[in-house]
Scaffold this active site. Structure first.
Site, PDB file in Angstrom:
ATOM      1  N   GLY A  52      68.033  35.385  23.796  1.00 30.86           N
ATOM      2  CA  GLY A  52      68.622  34.087  24.091  1.00 30.86           C
ATOM      3  C   GLY A  52      68.976  33.918  25.554  1.00 30.86           C
ATOM      4  O   GLY A  52      69.592  32.935  25.934  1.00 30.86           O
ATOM      5  N   CYS A  53      68.585  34.870  26.365  1.00 34.64           N
ATOM      6  CA  CYS A  53      68.847  34.784  27.800  1.00 34.64           C
ATOM      7  C   CYS A  53      67.486  34.726  28.488  1.00 34.64           C
ATOM      8  O   CYS A  53      66.596  35.520  28.174  1.00 34.64           O
ATOM      9  CB  CYS A  53      69.635  36.003  28.263  1.00 34.64           C
ATOM     10  SG  CYS A  53      70.218  35.876  29.965  1.00 34.64           S
ATOM     11  N   MET A  54      67.318  33.788  29.403  1.00 35.94           N
ATOM     12  CA  MET A  54      66.038  33.658  30.100  1.00 35.94           C
ATOM     13  C   MET A  54      65.764  34.867  30.992  1.00 35.94           C
ATOM     14  O   MET A  54      64.615  35.230  31.211  1.00 35.94           O
ATOM     15  CB  MET A  54      66.002  32.370  30.917  1.00 35.94           C
ATOM     16  CG  MET A  54      65.966  31.139  30.032  1.00 35.94           C
ATOM     17  SD  MET A  54      65.961  29.609  30.967  1.00 35.94           S
ATOM     18  CE  MET A  54      64.377  29.708  31.762  1.00 35.94           C
TER      19      MET A  54
END
Length: 184
Positions: A52-54
């Protein structure tokens, strides 16, 4: 909140208030990230990767020797998120899983004005990091509880040395090579 966490939170807020604009604050976060020790390759696993983190972010929790406390290590491929990760590692390391759960990170993020100054994708990624760290702390706490009930079992996971970064106790970077030029 535990006493050490309160001190670190107060020091960080004080440091941010001292820095007059967000360009300086970004530079400060970047410097904090540069001080974060690299995460050993064996801990760069899918289990430790923040979903969920780029950015590519890894967090690894270990049991603090002879107590219920948890230490964290981690790494990231982007400078600003790595700085925020360094802050979270410093803040949460050395606390019990319960103390980590009780941290009012929302109030800290509000005081630092992160919501207003990070892009929505970065903001979402920061919360994904926090959630993984809390989950890992719960897992380490559960492992410790399970192992303490079974004599002869090793209560330590394989881990890097305990993290003691001491990133921001009144050490604001005034002007260093990493503070020159654009930081974003």
């Amino acid at each position: 909140m535990s006493r050490p966490a309160e001190k670190l939170t107060s020091a960080l807020i004080e440091d941010f208030e001292f820095l007059e604009d967000w360009s300086s604050r970004y530079a400060y976060l970047i410097e904090l990230g540069e001080k974060l020790p690299a995460l050993d390759e064996p801990y760069r696993t899918e289990e430790n990767r923040v979903k969920g983190c780029m950015s590519q972010v890894w967090v690894h929790a270990t049991a603090h020797q002879d107590s219920r406390k948890v230490d964290f290590s981690g790494d990231c491929d982007t400078a600003i998120i790595k700085g925020i990760l360094a802050v979270l590692i410093e803040l949460m390391s050395g606390l019990t899983p319960e103390e980590i759960e009780d941290l009012d990170l929302e109030a800290l993020f509000d005081a630092l004005q992160l919501r207003e100054n990070l892009s929505p994708s970065r903001h979402f990624g920061v919360y994904a990091i926090v959630e993984l760290m809390k989950q890992q702390a719960r897992d380490v706490g559960s492992d410790l509880a399970l192992n303490s009930c079974q004599p002869g079992r090793d209560t330590q996971r394989a881990a890097p040395s305990p993290v003691t970064c001491h990133l921001f106790p009144n050490q604001i970077p005034r002007r260093s090579s990493s503070c020159k030029g654009s930081m974003i």
